[in-house]
Write an enzyme that holds these catalytic residues in place. Structure first.
Site, PDB file in Angstrom:
ATOM      1  N   ARG A 153       0.842  -1.203   0.000  1.00 58.08           N
ATOM      2  CA  ARG A 153       0.000   0.000   0.000  1.00 58.08           C
ATOM      3  C   ARG A 153       0.874   1.248   0.000  1.00 58.08           C
ATOM      4  NH1 ARG A 153      -4.648   2.144   4.348  1.00 58.08           N
ATOM      5  NH2 ARG A 153      -4.740   4.228   3.458  1.00 58.08           N
ATOM      6  N   HIS A 181     -17.119   4.250  -4.040  1.00 57.96           N
ATOM      7  CA  HIS A 181     -16.280   5.420  -3.762  1.00 57.96           C
ATOM      8  C   HIS A 181     -16.480   6.520  -4.813  1.00 57.96           C
ATOM      9  CE1 HIS A 181     -13.125   3.224  -1.016  1.00 57.96           C
ATOM     10  NE2 HIS A 181     -14.360   3.215  -0.536  1.00 57.96           N
ATOM     11  N   TYR A 237     -15.046  10.287  -1.030  1.00 61.54           N
ATOM     12  CA  TYR A 237     -13.950   9.917  -1.921  1.00 61.54           C
ATOM     13  C   TYR A 237     -13.962  10.705  -3.226  1.00 61.54           C
ATOM     14  CZ  TYR A 237     -12.177   5.982   0.791  1.00 61.54           C
ATOM     15  OH  TYR A 237     -11.601   5.213   1.769  1.00 61.54           O
ATOM     16  N   ARG A 260      -0.846   7.928   3.619  1.00 63.40           N
ATOM     17  CA  ARG A 260      -1.850   7.332   4.504  1.00 63.40           C
ATOM     18  C   ARG A 260      -1.389   5.968   4.997  1.00 63.40           C
ATOM     19  NH1 ARG A 260      -4.827   8.682   7.840  1.00 63.40           N
ATOM     20  NH2 ARG A 260      -6.395   7.060   7.520  1.00 63.40           N
ATOM     21  N   ASN A 312     -10.911  -3.983  -0.821  1.00 55.86           N
ATOM     22  CA  ASN A 312     -10.709  -2.854  -1.720  1.00 55.86           C
ATOM     23  C   ASN A 312      -9.713  -3.188  -2.822  1.00 55.86           C
ATOM     24  OD1 ASN A 312     -12.373  -0.642  -0.989  1.00 55.86           O
ATOM     25  ND2 ASN A 312     -11.183  -0.363   0.878  1.00 55.86           N
ATOM     26  N   CYS A 344     -19.494  -2.003   0.716  1.00 61.44           N
ATOM     27  CA  CYS A 344     -18.543  -1.030   1.255  1.00 61.44           C
ATOM     28  C   CYS A 344     -19.206  -0.281   2.399  1.00 61.44           C
ATOM     29  CB  CYS A 344     -18.121  -0.057   0.149  1.00 61.44           C
ATOM     30  SG  CYS A 344     -17.057   1.307   0.702  1.00 61.44           S
ATOM     31  N   ASP A 345     -18.415   0.062   3.408  1.00 60.31           N
ATOM     32  CA  ASP A 345     -18.982   0.718   4.585  1.00 60.31           C
ATOM     33  C   ASP A 345     -18.914   2.245   4.531  1.00 60.31           C
ATOM     34  OD1 ASP A 345     -16.211   0.819   4.819  1.00 60.31           O
ATOM     35  OD2 ASP A 345     -16.263   0.774   7.004  1.00 60.31           O
TER      36      ASP A 345
END
Length: 442
Positions: free
Chosen positions: A95, A202, A265, A285, A149, A172-173
């Protein structure tokens, strides 16, 4: 009395797992369990989370008959009623690459949006397809709730691979996390709100928010955001400075485009240059998560394991976990409750392609999601969605066709990049970073 279920959490070593466990405790009357099993391919990472979870469950869920954790697929997936999948292929190390590489080229570095989202998506597809095949080989009728994701890319790939499988739900939350903040400003419980929503994952908008009595709360929410500001309320993100800035930017989106309430997003696509300028190579992030949530959760686990009790640790259920659990309960027990989920379009949004994987409200039944019709959407939103959809489809095409050209087309289309030479330079760097994860593009 609801029948007890057997649940596997795939990605048991995730830093979100403790929150899910506490959510399962909080929701045990709504979603009673006989067995919980963790599965992860990282034995060491999972073991720490699992040992702490075992103590939490003994103290808070004595009705649970069995808790185990394993790296063996047959053991994990045999005799399972429900699977929650939350994997991260390559872990936080990859990531960090996803986010750093775009920033080096002056564009947005984010795990699900833009170039980082493509990198993560191309890594996720192989593992997700294999996991579904493995689960199906041992538990052919289990409900599979996937929130891995980038959900849009993963959902498209899974729809191509398992189109006839009606027991896979991509979810998705983020919409419920946004609604949590709406509920707070209205002094209501989030479960009292009824949303109307459309878009891609998103990449969507709330068109209306009602209460259970049918009262339209949309203008009240808009006015409160404009007059009082907008802040995250879910405990997991409420004190995170990056998320505070994200919700602040959502207010600006509403000022600029007041017709609908935006998914947070969308900031990456509507203000990509502004967002890119704020990013730092050494403080992505991913790095913030490594130094923040991951460190905090692992320290909490060590405290619980060493003390042999979780009594002194402040861990609560979270909206992320509760949302997944309640969605699963609606499927298993045919509750027909409404959740925002990802499904194939097939005319739901009438003026975009039928094969789009759209995010819309649906009634969740024992026969699967029954989405509500959205109809025709205005030209501005149609244009944005079709551009983003073309990017997502090209990413999945590039994966299956080993196509460098389609990967380059995807990045060039993406609103976080646009400039073809920049897209090409980023793609070449991503190929090097993802050797062993991506198919060989040519």
């Amino acid at each position: 009395m609801r029948s007890k279920q057997n649940l596997v959490i795939v990605g048991g070593g995730s830093t979100y797992t403790l929150g899910i466990i506490m959510s399962l405790v909080a929701e045990k009357a709504n979603f009673p369990l006989r067995k919980i099993v963790f599965y992860d391919n990282d034995k060491q990472r999972q073991e720490k989370i699992a040992k702490a979870s075992e103590i939490i469950l003994k103290e808070n869920y004595p009705e649970l008959e069995t808790f185990t954790y394993t790296t063996n697929k047959q053991e994990a997936f045999t005799d399972i009623d429900v699977a929650f999948i939350q994997i991260r292929t390559g872990g936080l190390r990859m990531r960090e690459q996803d986010e750093e590489i775009p920033v080096r080229h002056g564009v947005v570095g984010q795990e699900t949006c833009g170039a980082g989202g493509m990198a993560y998506g191309m890594r996720s597809i192989t593992d997700m397809v294999a996991l579904i095949q493995d689960i199906r080989s041992y538990s052919k009728d289990a409900w599979i709730l996937n929130y891995t994701n980038p959900a849009a890319i993963v959902a498209d790939a899974l729809n191509r691979e398992f189109k006839a499988d009606e027991r896979i739900l991509n979810i998705c939350d983020m919409p419920i996390a946004i609604m949590h903040s709406y509920a707070s400003m209205l002094h209501k419980d989030v479960w009292e709100l009824v949303p109307e929503y459309f878009g891609l994952n998103h990449f969507g908008w709330f068109t209306r928010i009602y209460d259970k009595e049918g009262n339209d709360l949309t203008d009240t929410i808009k006015n409160k955001i404009l007059e009082e500001g907008f802040i995250p309320k879910d405990k997991e993100i409420a004190h995170d400075e990056s998320w505070k800035q994200t919700f602040k930017q959502a207010r600006q989106m509403l000022i600029d485009f007041p017709e609908y309430l935006p998914n947070t997003y969308l900031q990456y696509y509507l203000y990509p240059d502004d967002l890119a300028k704020k990013e730092e190579i050494g403080n992505t992030r991913a790095r913030q998560v490594i130094n923040g949530r991951e460190k905090r959760v692992h320290e909490q686990c060590d405290q619980i394991i060493n003390a042999k009790t979780a009594a002194m640790i402040d861990i609560e259920s979270d909206i992320h976990g509760v949302y997944m659990i309640r969605a699963a309960a609606s499927l298993v027990y045919h509750l027909q409750e409404t959740y925002i989920v990802i499904v194939e379009n097939n005319g739901i949004i009438s003026n975009i392609p039928n094969d789009a994987m759209v995010e819309v409200p649906a009634s969740l039944t024992k026969h699967g999601p029954k989405p509500y019709v959205v109809g025709e959407i205005p030209r501005f939103y149609k244009g944005l969605i079709e551009n983003q959809l073309a990017y997502e489809k090209l990413v999945v095409d590039a994966f299956y066709e080993n196509s460098y050209t389609k990967a380059l087309q995807a990045l060039t289309l993406n609103r976080t990049i646009v400039h073809a030479p920049t897209a090409k330079a980023i793609l070449n760097d991503l190929i090097k970073a993802n050797q062993g994860y991506w198919p060989a593009l040519k």
